[in-house]
Design a protein around this motif. Structure first.
Motif, PDB file in Angstrom:
ATOM      1  N   LEU A 288       0.827  -1.202   0.000  1.00  0.00           N
ATOM      2  CA  LEU A 288       0.000   0.000   0.000  1.00  0.00           C
ATOM      3  C   LEU A 288       0.864   1.255   0.000  1.00  0.00           C
ATOM      4  N   MET A 289       1.897   1.292   0.834  1.00  0.00           N
ATOM      5  CA  MET A 289       2.770   2.462   0.894  1.00  0.00           C
ATOM      6  C   MET A 289       3.509   2.673  -0.432  1.00  0.00           C
ATOM      7  N   SER A 290       3.879   1.597  -1.070  1.00  0.00           N
ATOM      8  CA  SER A 290       4.529   1.698  -2.371  1.00  0.00           C
ATOM      9  C   SER A 290       3.560   2.267  -3.410  1.00  0.00           C
ATOM     10  N   ALA A 291       2.321   1.818  -3.391  1.00  0.00           N
ATOM     11  CA  ALA A 291       1.309   2.321  -4.333  1.00  0.00           C
ATOM     12  C   ALA A 291       1.025   3.802  -4.093  1.00  0.00           C
ATOM     13  N   VAL A 292       0.946   4.197  -2.824  1.00  0.00           N
ATOM     14  CA  VAL A 292       0.707   5.602  -2.503  1.00  0.00           C
ATOM     15  C   VAL A 292       1.886   6.456  -2.958  1.00  0.00           C
ATOM     16  N   GLY A 293       3.096   5.993  -2.714  1.00  0.00           N
ATOM     17  CA  GLY A 293       4.280   6.735  -3.138  1.00  0.00           C
ATOM     18  C   GLY A 293       4.343   6.894  -4.649  1.00  0.00           C
ATOM     19  N   THR A 294       4.008   5.843  -5.368  1.00  0.00           N
ATOM     20  CA  THR A 294       4.007   5.899  -6.834  1.00  0.00           C
ATOM     21  C   THR A 294       2.947   6.873  -7.335  1.00  0.00           C
ATOM     22  N   SER A 295       1.795   6.849  -6.708  1.00  0.00           N
ATOM     23  CA  SER A 295       0.721   7.761  -7.093  1.00  0.00           C
ATOM     24  C   SER A 295       1.108   9.219  -6.830  1.00  0.00           C
ATOM     25  N   MET A 296       1.716   9.477  -5.693  1.00  0.00           N
ATOM     26  CA  MET A 296       2.146  10.839  -5.369  1.00  0.00           C
ATOM     27  C   MET A 296       3.233  11.311  -6.335  1.00  0.00           C
ATOM     28  N   LEU A 297       4.132  10.434  -6.701  1.00  0.00           N
ATOM     29  CA  LEU A 297       5.177  10.785  -7.663  1.00  0.00           C
ATOM     30  C   LEU A 297       4.564  11.117  -9.017  1.00  0.00           C
ATOM     31  N   SER A 298       3.575  10.347  -9.428  1.00  0.00           N
ATOM     32  CA  SER A 298       2.896  10.606 -10.697  1.00  0.00           C
ATOM     33  C   SER A 298       2.218  11.971 -10.691  1.00  0.00           C
ATOM     34  N   LYS A 299       1.542  12.293  -9.593  1.00  0.00           N
ATOM     35  CA  LYS A 299       0.885  13.602  -9.479  1.00  0.00           C
ATOM     36  C   LYS A 299       1.916  14.728  -9.498  1.00  0.00           C
ATOM     37  N   SER A 300       3.038  14.529  -8.820  1.00  0.00           N
ATOM     38  CA  SER A 300       4.094  15.548  -8.797  1.00  0.00           C
ATOM     39  C   SER A 300       4.663  15.762 -10.197  1.00  0.00           C
ATOM     40  N   LEU A 301       4.879  14.693 -10.925  1.00  0.00           N
ATOM     41  CA  LEU A 301       5.402  14.814 -12.293  1.00  0.00           C
ATOM     42  C   LEU A 301       4.414  15.545 -13.195  1.00  0.00           C
ATOM     43  N   ASP A 302       3.121  15.257 -13.047  1.00  0.00           N
ATOM     44  CA  ASP A 302       2.105  15.962 -13.833  1.00  0.00           C
ATOM     45  C   ASP A 302       2.116  17.452 -13.527  1.00  0.00           C
ATOM     46  N   LEU A 303       2.237  17.781 -12.251  1.00  0.00           N
ATOM     47  CA  LEU A 303       2.271  19.179 -11.837  1.00  0.00           C
ATOM     48  C   LEU A 303       3.499  19.873 -12.399  1.00  0.00           C
ATOM     49  N   ILE A 304       4.649  19.221 -12.334  1.00  0.00           N
ATOM     50  CA  ILE A 304       5.891  19.813 -12.846  1.00  0.00           C
ATOM     51  C   ILE A 304       5.815  19.992 -14.357  1.00  0.00           C
ATOM     52  N   GLU A 305       5.236  19.029 -15.058  1.00  0.00           N
ATOM     53  CA  GLU A 305       5.091  19.162 -16.506  1.00  0.00           C
ATOM     54  C   GLU A 305       4.223  20.368 -16.856  1.00  0.00           C
TER      55      GLU A 305
END
Length: 65
Positions: free
Chosen positions: A15-32
């Motif tokens: 679960l923590m790995s999935a949450v971390g991956t999801s947060m990273l994806s959102k951060s990358l979208d924001l940075i893009e």
């Protein structure tokens, strides 16, 4: 350690790995999105701030000898 505890720990890690991956994806979208806005703001074809304040500046050449 019993099997139930190991299973629970693995589930929490998953679960923590999935949450971390999801947060990273959102951060990358924001940075893009920010990079896109930055590059649009640096467009060389847009008028400069000075030309908006003084629209006739640099449009004529005064030649006197």
């Amino acid at each position: 350690m019993d099997v139930a505890e190991i299973s629970m720990n693995l589930s929490q890690n998953k679960l923590m790995s999935a949450v971390g991956t999801s947060m990273l994806s959102k951060s990358l979208d924001l940075i893009e999105g920010q990079v896109t806005m930055l590059t649009e703001g640096m467009d060389m074809n847009s008028p400069s701030l000075e030309s908006l304040v003084y629209p006739t500046s640099g449009t004529a050449i005064d030649l006197r000898i």
